[in-house]
Design an enzyme around this catalytic site. Sequence first.
Site, PDB file in Angstrom:
ATOM      1  N   LYS A 126       0.830  -1.216   0.000  1.00  0.00           N
ATOM      2  CA  LYS A 126       0.000   0.000   0.000  1.00  0.00           C
ATOM      3  C   LYS A 126       0.860   1.259   0.000  1.00  0.00           C
ATOM      4  O   LYS A 126       0.719   2.136   0.843  1.00  0.00           O
ATOM      5  CB  LYS A 126      -0.997  -0.039   1.150  1.00  0.00           C
ATOM      6  CG  LYS A 126      -1.891  -1.280   1.051  1.00  0.00           C
ATOM      7  CD  LYS A 126      -3.116  -1.221   1.897  1.00  0.00           C
ATOM      8  CE  LYS A 126      -3.999  -2.447   1.706  1.00  0.00           C
ATOM      9  NZ  LYS A 126      -3.414  -3.727   2.143  1.00  0.00           N
TER      10      LYS A 126
HETATM   11  O1  LIG Z   1      -5.107  -4.603  -0.223  1.00  0.00           O
HETATM   12  C1  LIG Z   1      -5.464  -5.566   0.467  1.00  0.00           C
HETATM   13  O2  LIG Z   1      -4.984  -6.667   0.277  1.00  0.00           O
HETATM   14  C2  LIG Z   1      -6.588  -5.382   1.387  1.00  0.00           C
HETATM   15  C3  LIG Z   1      -7.535  -4.437   1.031  1.00  0.00           C
HETATM   16  C4  LIG Z   1      -8.774  -4.408   1.703  1.00  0.00           C
HETATM   17  O3  LIG Z   1      -9.679  -3.664   1.334  1.00  0.00           O
HETATM   18  N1  LIG Z   1      -8.966  -5.251   2.739  1.00  0.00           N
HETATM   19  C5  LIG Z   1      -8.028  -6.144   3.159  1.00  0.00           C
HETATM   20  O4  LIG Z   1      -8.311  -6.904   4.088  1.00  0.00           O
HETATM   21  N2  LIG Z   1      -6.796  -6.181   2.525  1.00  0.00           N
HETATM   22  C6  LIG Z   1      -5.735  -7.104   2.982  1.00  0.00           C
HETATM   23  O5  LIG Z   1      -6.150  -8.443   2.700  1.00  0.00           O
HETATM   24  C7  LIG Z   1      -5.786  -9.331   3.769  1.00  0.00           C
HETATM   25  C8  LIG Z   1      -7.065  -9.907   4.362  1.00  0.00           C
HETATM   26  O6  LIG Z   1      -6.770 -10.907   5.277  1.00  0.00           O
HETATM   27  P1  LIG Z   1      -7.897 -11.879   5.905  1.00  0.00           P
HETATM   28  O7  LIG Z   1      -8.988 -10.991   6.419  1.00  0.00           O
HETATM   29  O8  LIG Z   1      -7.166 -12.600   6.982  1.00  0.00           O
HETATM   30  O9  LIG Z   1      -8.373 -12.786   4.799  1.00  0.00           O
HETATM   31  C9  LIG Z   1      -4.944  -8.489   4.719  1.00  0.00           C
HETATM   32  O10 LIG Z   1      -3.585  -8.597   4.337  1.00  0.00           O
HETATM   33  C10 LIG Z   1      -5.414  -7.063   4.481  1.00  0.00           C
HETATM   34  O11 LIG Z   1      -4.394  -6.114   4.733  1.00  0.00           O
END
Ligand SMILES: O=C(O)c1cc(=O)[nH]c(=O)n1[C@@H]1O[C@H](COP(=O)(O)O)[C@@H](O)[C@H]1O
Length: 278
Positions: A93
């Site tokens: 990011k």
């Molecule tokens: O850019 C991202 O990957 C991201 C964007 C978003 O809107 N929401 C989001 O959860 N993420 C990332 O996606 C991953 C989600 O992880 P889980 O919720 O464990 O599946 C994490 O690394 C967050 O930082």
Amino acid sequence: MTRAELIRQIKEKRSFLCVGLDTDLTKIPQHLLDDEDPIYSFNKAIIEATADLCVAYKPNIAFYECYGVKGWESLQKTWAALPKDCFSIADAKRGDIGNTSGRYAKAFFDEQASGLGFDSITIAPYMGKDSVTPFLEFGDKWAIVLALTSNAGSLDFQNFENNAGLQLFEQVIDKVNTWGTPDNLMYVVGATRGEAFLKIREHAPDHFLLVPGVGAQGGSLEDVCRYGMNKDCGLLVNSTRAIIYASQGRDFAERARAEALSLQKEMEKELLKAGIIS
Ligand SMILES: O=C(O)c1cc(=O)[nH]c(=O)n1[C@@H]1O[C@H](COP(=O)(O)O)[C@@H](O)[C@H]1O
């Protein structure tokens, strides 16, 4: 990796799964903590257990840089262990004035300089054109720009409407579309946003979308596919904690595989339903 190669992978593996590698020393199995590099040992086992079921891996950089030099070493070894047929995403990011964004691009894309040669990086677009375009000037590398995120705070800004009734995330997509193409730009859209995918597809019909938020955040894969899939699939759906922490015991890799397999099976059904595979 090119768009054509990514689409071929999706068809061959019958999957558009991205496995997140947000590796946290407080959550990985205790027995790994005696290893020389527990984060790498964990990631290697997860990668080996899931490589045939997913098309992408997404290490979130925060989980590595919080350990300083050792964390960057774990990240470098993890990147090097990723299967070459999988799309790699540095979830960093980033985004700063052009001069600085150029250095971030070098840090994550230029293997000769940094030891890291990710295919793509996540970008916060708030600083505008010069903060994003340096990431688009690296051959077949990709910028994955935040559009409508999965978290609660996303509605603090992202749905503000202008006088024409367009929400901020729609304006972001329209503007960023003029800086790149569906061959080097993707957008992040949270799986928790369901019907908003209809609106996203009005502005980005052809782009791939990185979709985090299934699994631990409760987003629906079925809704994401119903409203967000395009003729090439156009989706990379990420799940992290629900896969990598399916078990904290010695069977962690096996259980991670079972979770990934269950998502891959659902994805295969969606690809069949859409006529993308037969
Ligand atoms: O850019 C991202 O990957 C991201 C964007 C978003 O809107 N929401 C989001 O959860 N993420 C990332 O996606 C991953 C989600 O992880 P889980 O919720 O464990 O599946 C994490 O690394 C967050 O930082």
